[in-house]
Design a protein around this motif. Structure first.
Motif, PDB file in Angstrom:
ATOM      1  N   ALA A  98       0.818  -1.214   0.000  1.00 22.11           N
ATOM      2  CA  ALA A  98       0.000   0.000   0.000  1.00 22.11           C
ATOM      3  C   ALA A  98       0.855   1.269   0.000  1.00 22.11           C
ATOM      4  O   ALA A  98       0.685   2.125  -0.866  1.00 22.11           O
ATOM      5  N   LEU A  99       1.759   1.373   0.954  1.00 22.01           N
ATOM      6  CA  LEU A  99       2.527   2.623   1.029  1.00 22.01           C
ATOM      7  C   LEU A  99       3.314   2.882  -0.254  1.00 22.01           C
ATOM      8  O   LEU A  99       3.215   3.981  -0.811  1.00 22.01           O
ATOM      9  N   PRO A 100       4.085   1.918  -0.770  1.00 21.32           N
ATOM     10  CA  PRO A 100       4.784   2.208  -2.022  1.00 21.32           C
ATOM     11  C   PRO A 100       3.832   2.525  -3.170  1.00 21.32           C
ATOM     12  O   PRO A 100       4.143   3.372  -4.015  1.00 21.32           O
ATOM     13  N   SER A 101       2.673   1.873  -3.196  1.00 25.15           N
ATOM     14  CA  SER A 101       1.731   2.131  -4.292  1.00 25.15           C
ATOM     15  C   SER A 101       1.166   3.539  -4.213  1.00 25.15           C
ATOM     16  O   SER A 101       1.053   4.229  -5.231  1.00 25.15           O
ATOM     17  N   ILE A 102       0.778   3.947  -3.021  1.00 28.22           N
ATOM     18  CA  ILE A 102       0.228   5.303  -2.891  1.00 28.22           C
ATOM     19  C   ILE A 102       1.321   6.317  -3.230  1.00 28.22           C
ATOM     20  O   ILE A 102       1.106   7.272  -3.978  1.00 28.22           O
ATOM     21  N   ALA A 103       2.514   6.062  -2.690  1.00 27.38           N
ATOM     22  CA  ALA A 103       3.610   7.011  -2.907  1.00 27.38           C
ATOM     23  C   ALA A 103       3.968   7.116  -4.393  1.00 27.38           C
ATOM     24  O   ALA A 103       4.330   8.190  -4.876  1.00 27.38           O
ATOM     25  N   ALA A 104       3.835   5.998  -5.121  1.00 28.76           N
ATOM     26  CA  ALA A 104       4.226   5.995  -6.539  1.00 28.76           C
ATOM     27  C   ALA A 104       3.375   6.926  -7.382  1.00 28.76           C
ATOM     28  O   ALA A 104       3.802   7.358  -8.450  1.00 28.76           O
ATOM     29  N   VAL A 105       2.165   7.216  -6.927  1.00 29.35           N
ATOM     30  CA  VAL A 105       1.266   8.017  -7.764  1.00 29.35           C
ATOM     31  C   VAL A 105       0.855   9.326  -7.083  1.00 29.35           C
ATOM     32  O   VAL A 105      -0.229   9.846  -7.313  1.00 29.35           O
ATOM     33  N   SER A 106       1.728   9.860  -6.201  1.00 28.20           N
ATOM     34  CA  SER A 106       1.333  11.083  -5.485  1.00 28.20           C
ATOM     35  C   SER A 106       2.550  11.799  -4.925  1.00 28.20           C
ATOM     36  O   SER A 106       3.694  11.375  -5.092  1.00 28.20           O
ATOM     37  N   ARG A 107       2.257  12.863  -4.232  1.00 29.87           N
ATOM     38  CA  ARG A 107       3.260  13.531  -3.404  1.00 29.87           C
ATOM     39  C   ARG A 107       2.866  13.181  -1.968  1.00 29.87           C
ATOM     40  O   ARG A 107       1.759  13.533  -1.536  1.00 29.87           O
ATOM     41  N   LEU A 108       3.713  12.466  -1.258  1.00 32.76           N
ATOM     42  CA  LEU A 108       3.305  11.920   0.039  1.00 32.76           C
ATOM     43  C   LEU A 108       4.245  12.377   1.150  1.00 32.76           C
ATOM     44  O   LEU A 108       5.454  12.453   0.950  1.00 32.76           O
ATOM     45  N   SER A 109       3.677  12.686   2.295  1.00 36.49           N
ATOM     46  CA  SER A 109       4.536  12.880   3.454  1.00 36.49           C
ATOM     47  C   SER A 109       3.953  12.125   4.634  1.00 36.49           C
ATOM     48  O   SER A 109       2.734  11.982   4.760  1.00 36.49           O
ATOM     49  N   MET A 110       4.861  11.606   5.455  1.00 33.42           N
ATOM     50  CA  MET A 110       4.422  10.878   6.643  1.00 33.42           C
ATOM     51  C   MET A 110       5.209  11.380   7.838  1.00 33.42           C
ATOM     52  O   MET A 110       6.430  11.549   7.752  1.00 33.42           O
ATOM     53  N   VAL A 111       4.499  11.641   8.920  1.00 35.78           N
ATOM     54  CA  VAL A 111       5.167  11.936  10.185  1.00 35.78           C
ATOM     55  C   VAL A 111       4.742  10.829  11.130  1.00 35.78           C
ATOM     56  O   VAL A 111       3.542  10.560  11.283  1.00 35.78           O
ATOM     57  N   THR A 112       5.729  10.193  11.740  1.00 35.91           N
ATOM     58  CA  THR A 112       5.358   9.071  12.604  1.00 35.91           C
ATOM     59  C   THR A 112       6.295   9.014  13.792  1.00 35.91           C
ATOM     60  O   THR A 112       7.458   9.413  13.715  1.00 35.91           O
TER      61      THR A 112
END
Ligand code: ADP
Ligand code: MG
Length: 593
Positions: A98-112
Motif C-alpha cells: 500500500a505505502l509504495p503504491s500510494i507514494a508511486a502516484v502522489s506527493r506523500l509525506s508521513m510523520v510518525t
C-alpha cells in the motif's frame, strides 16, 4: 516494439494501479494500516475529490525512524515473514504494497513516532522516490498526507467519476470501518466539514446510529442464533434492518470477516434469500454482519484490494448467515406464541382411510408392491401407512418444538396455491408448496438420520445411466442415498438399476427422480451436510406445486404435518410457509375498533 523489461518507474505505476484505483482506495489502505497499528482514534480529512489531499491521522504504535524508509519499499511489511503465515492472516494488511503504491502516484509525506521513541520522523516522497527524511516532533502515532494523487497517472484521473461519487465512496469506506471496529473512534472531514463521526464506544448499535442515523439504527434487530446445531467455529453476529427500512440498492449491506470488510455475492444472496417474503423484490435490507471464523479457514489473499475472500467451507458460512438472519426475522413475525400440541390427542383420526396423499410415516418402513402400476403401496399391516402409529411422527422429531402452531382448521384453497386456515387468534394463509417442502425436508432429515427412508418399490426395475458427476456422487454417498429411500444397484460402468424410490417421489418418473436428486445434492442449495442436501433435494423435487388442486382432506393432512415440524414457519430455504392475519388486524381493518 522489441520486448524489454519495463523501467521501474513505469512498472511501479502499473503495480500501484492495481491497489490504488481511486481516492477511496487510499483511504482504505491508510485506515487499514492505522487499525493494524492498534489505533483507537482515526481521523480522515479529504479535500476536493480526494486527489487534492487525503490526510489520515492515527494514534497507533507508529514506525521507528530507522524503519520508516523501508516501509515505502515494495513488499516491505512487518505483518508476515514466511509463506506459511499467509495461511492464517490476522492483520488487514500483509502484502507490503500500500505505502509504495500510494507514494508511486502522489506527493506523500508521513510523520510518525513509535511509542518508545523520544522523537518522531518526517519522510517525504514524490512519485515514489524519497526526497527527504528528517527528525520531527510528534505524538505517538502516524500522520499520512497524500497530495496530488494520480499526478503522474493522467489515465487514472480521466477515469475518475464526479467529486460526489468519489466522496461517497470514501464515506462508504469510513462507514464500513466504523461499523467493523466499533471500539475505534472514526472521524471523516470533507472540505473542513465533518461528514461522519463515530464514538468508538464498542456498541455496534451506537456505531450504526453514527453511520446511518438514530432512526435507522433503532429499526435494526440484533442477530440472534437459533439453536440448531452449527459449525461451532463460525459465529455470525451483527444487526439487520427491519423490512420497512429497505433500500433500492445494496449500499447498506456490509459483511465483515474477522474485521475485514468483504464483498461477496454468495453472502449477499444468503442475506437476500433470508429476507424473501419480508421484502418486495428488488429492495435490499440494511445489514451489518460480522462473520468470525478461524483465520486459517479463510483465504484473504485472492483479490488485489483484498475485498474478496475465499472461505474453506463456503456452504456452511452461507447457511449460517441465512439461518441466523431468517431466525431473527421470523422471531419477530406476527405468528402467535403457540402451545405444544396435545400429544395425547390421537392424530390418527386425521389420517385418511385410503392411501394418504402425504407420506406421513416418519419411521421408515419398506413398502412392497402389490397391485398394478409402478407405484402401488403395500397393505402389510405392520408397515402400512393406513394405520400409522400415532406417535411415530412425534417421536421421530424431537419433542416440544420451540414454536409449534396451534391446531389450524382448514377452510379452503385459493388460486390452487394457498390454503386458508383459521387459528385461535386469526387467519393463516399457507403456501402449499413451501409448506410441503418444509414437511418433506424435516422428514427426509429424520430418515437420513435413522436410516429409515420409506421405499416405494418399483414393479419393474428401471435402468438409469448417470453422467460421471452423478456417478461419482452415487458411489460416494451410496449409504445416504439408500437411507433416504432409494434402492439402486450398480449395473456396469455408470449404469444403475433403480428398484425403489423414496415414497415421496413415487408420483414422478424414477429416472428423473434419481438424477434430479443427485444433481440437486451436488448443487447443495447452501446446505452443509449431505443429509440436509439430500433432504433439500427430495423436498424440492417431491413437494406439490402451486397450481395443484387439493381436497379438503389433503389440505388438512398437510397442515397437520406442518404443525408437527420443528420450524413450521419457513421452507428449508427460509421463505415463509405462511402469512398470519390476526383478529386485531381484521378488527381494525373493518373499523370494529
Ligand atoms: P502492509 O500493511 O501490507 O504491511 P503497507 O505498505 O501498507 O503494507 O505498510 C508497510 C508497513 O509499514 C506495515 O507493515 C507497517 O509495519 C508499517 N505501517 C504502515 N502504516 C502504519 C501506521 N499507520 N502505523 C504504524 N505502522 C505502519
Ligand atoms: Mg497496509
Amino acid at each position: 516494439m522489441p520486448i524489454r523489461l519495463l523501467d521501474p518507474d513505469v512498472s511501479s505505476i502499473i503495480a500501484a494501479g492495481e491497489v490504488i484505483d481511486r481516492p477511496a482506495s487510499v483511504v482504505k489502505e491508510l485506515i487499514e494500516n492505522a487499525l493494524d497499528a492498534g489505533s483507537t482514534e482515526i481521523s480522515v480529512e479529504v479535500q476536493g475529490d480526494g486527489t487534492q489531499s487525503i490526510r489520515v491521522v492515527d494514534n497507533g504504535h507508529g514506525i521507528g525512524s530507522n524503519e520508516v524508509a523501508l516501509a515505502f519499499e515494495r513488499y516491505a511489511t512487518s505483518k508476515l515473514s514466511v509463506a506459511r503465515d499467509l495461511d492464517s492472516i490476522r492483520t488487514l494488511g500483509f502484502r507490503g504494497e500500500a505505502l509504495p503504491s500510494i507514494a508511486a502516484v502522489s506527493r506523500l509525506s508521513m510523520v510518525t513516532k513509535a511509542g518508545d521513541a523520544p522523537m518522531g520522523v518526517r519522510i517525504e516522497l514524490l512519485d515514489g522516490k524519497v526526497t527527504s527524511v528528517n527528525p520531527a516532533g510528534a505524538k505517538t502515532g502516524t500522520v499520512v498526507l497524500v497530495r496530488q494523487l494520480f499526478r503522474n497517472f493522467p489515465a487514472r484521473r480521466r477515469f475518475m467519476r464526479t467529486r460526489a461519487t468519489e466522496i461517497s465512496r470514501i464515506h462508504t469506506i469510513v462507514s464500513r470501518y466504523a461499523l467493523a471496529y466499533s471500539t475505534t473512534r472514526f472521524r471523516l472531514v470533507v472540505d473542513e466539514k465533518e461528514a461522519l463521526a463515530s464514538t468508538g464506544s464498542g456498541n455496534l448499535r451506537e456505531a450504526a446510529s453514527n453511520v446511518y442515523g438514530r432512526k435507522t439504527s433503532s429499526q435494526m434487530l440484533d442477530l440472534i442464533a437459533d439453536d440448531s446445531p452449527t459449525n461451532e467455529s463460525v459465529t455470525v453476529d451483527g444487526l439487520i434492518g427491519l423490512p420497512q427500512i429497505s433500500k433500492s440498492n445494496r449500499s447498506n449491506i456490509s459483511f465483515f470477516t474477522n474485521g475485514r470488510w468483504i464483498q461477496s455475492r454468495m453472502l449477499s444472496y444468503a442475506l437476500e434469500q433470508a429476507y424473501q417474503g419480508f421484502m418486495k423484490e428488488r429492495r435490499y435490507p440494511t445489514a451489518v454482519i460480522n462473520i468470525t471464523v478461524p483465520s486459517e479457514e479463510v483465504d484473504v489473499n485472492i483479490h488485489p484490494t483484498k475485498a474478496e475472500v475465499k472461505f474453506r467451507h463456503e456452504s456452511s458460512i452461507f447457511s449460517a448467515v441465512q439461518r441466523v438472519v431468517r431466525y431473527t426475522l421470523t422471531s419477530h413475525l406476527p405468528v402467535p406464541e403457540a402451545s405444544v400440541p396435545n400429544e395425547t390427542q390421537n392424530r390418527n383420526t386425521a389420517f385418511p382411510t385410503s392411501r394418504p396423499f402425504w407420506p406421513v410415516n416418519f419411521k421408515g418402513d419398506e413398502l412392497t408392491t402389490l397391485g398394478v402400476g409402478n407405484t402401488v403401496t403395500s397393505h402389510d399391516s405392520n408397515t402400512d401407512l393406513h394405520t400409522p402409529n400415532p406417535n411415530a411422527a412425534i417421536e421421530s422429531i424431537p419433542s416440544t418444538p420451540a414454536n409449534v402452531l396451534n391446531n389450524l382448521r382448514v377452510l379452503g384453497q385459493i388460486h390452487t396455491t394457498y390454503i386458508v386456515a383459521e387459528g385461535p387468534t386469526g387467519m393463516y394463509l399457507v403456501d402449499q408448496h413451501a409448506a410441503h417442502e418444509r414437511v418433506l425436508f424435516e422428514m427426509v432429515c429424520a430418515h437420513a438420520e435413522t436410516h429409515s427412508g420409506i421405499v416405494q418399490s418399483l414393479l419393474e426395475p428401471v435402468m438409469v445411466e448417470l453422467d460421471s458427476y452423478q456417478h461419482e456422487l452415487m458411489s460416494a454417498q451410496s449409504g445416504l442415498i439408500e437411507h433416504i429411500g432409494f434402492r439402486v444397484e450398480p449395473f456396469g460402468d455408470k449404469s444403475y438399476l433403480v428398484r425403489g424410490v423414496p415414497q415421496s417421489l413415487s408420483e414422478s418418473d424414477p429416472t428423473l427422480s434419481l438424477t434430479e436428486v443427485l444433481d440437486r445434492m451436488a448443487e447443495g442449495g447452501g446446505f452443509e451436510t449431505w443429509q440436509m442436501r439430500a433432504a433439500y433435494s427430495i423436498a424440492c423435487h417431491g413437494a406439490i406445486r402451486a397450481g395443484k388442486k387439493l381436497t379438503h382432506q389433503e389440505m388438512s393432512e398437510l397442515v397437520n404435518l406442518l404443525e408437527e415440524c420443528q420450524q413450521p414457519h419457513t421452507c428449508p430455504h427460509g421463505r415463509p410457509t405462511m402469512i398470519f392475519m390476526g383478529l386485531g388486524h381484521l378488527e381494525r381493518e373493518f373499523g370494529r375498533r
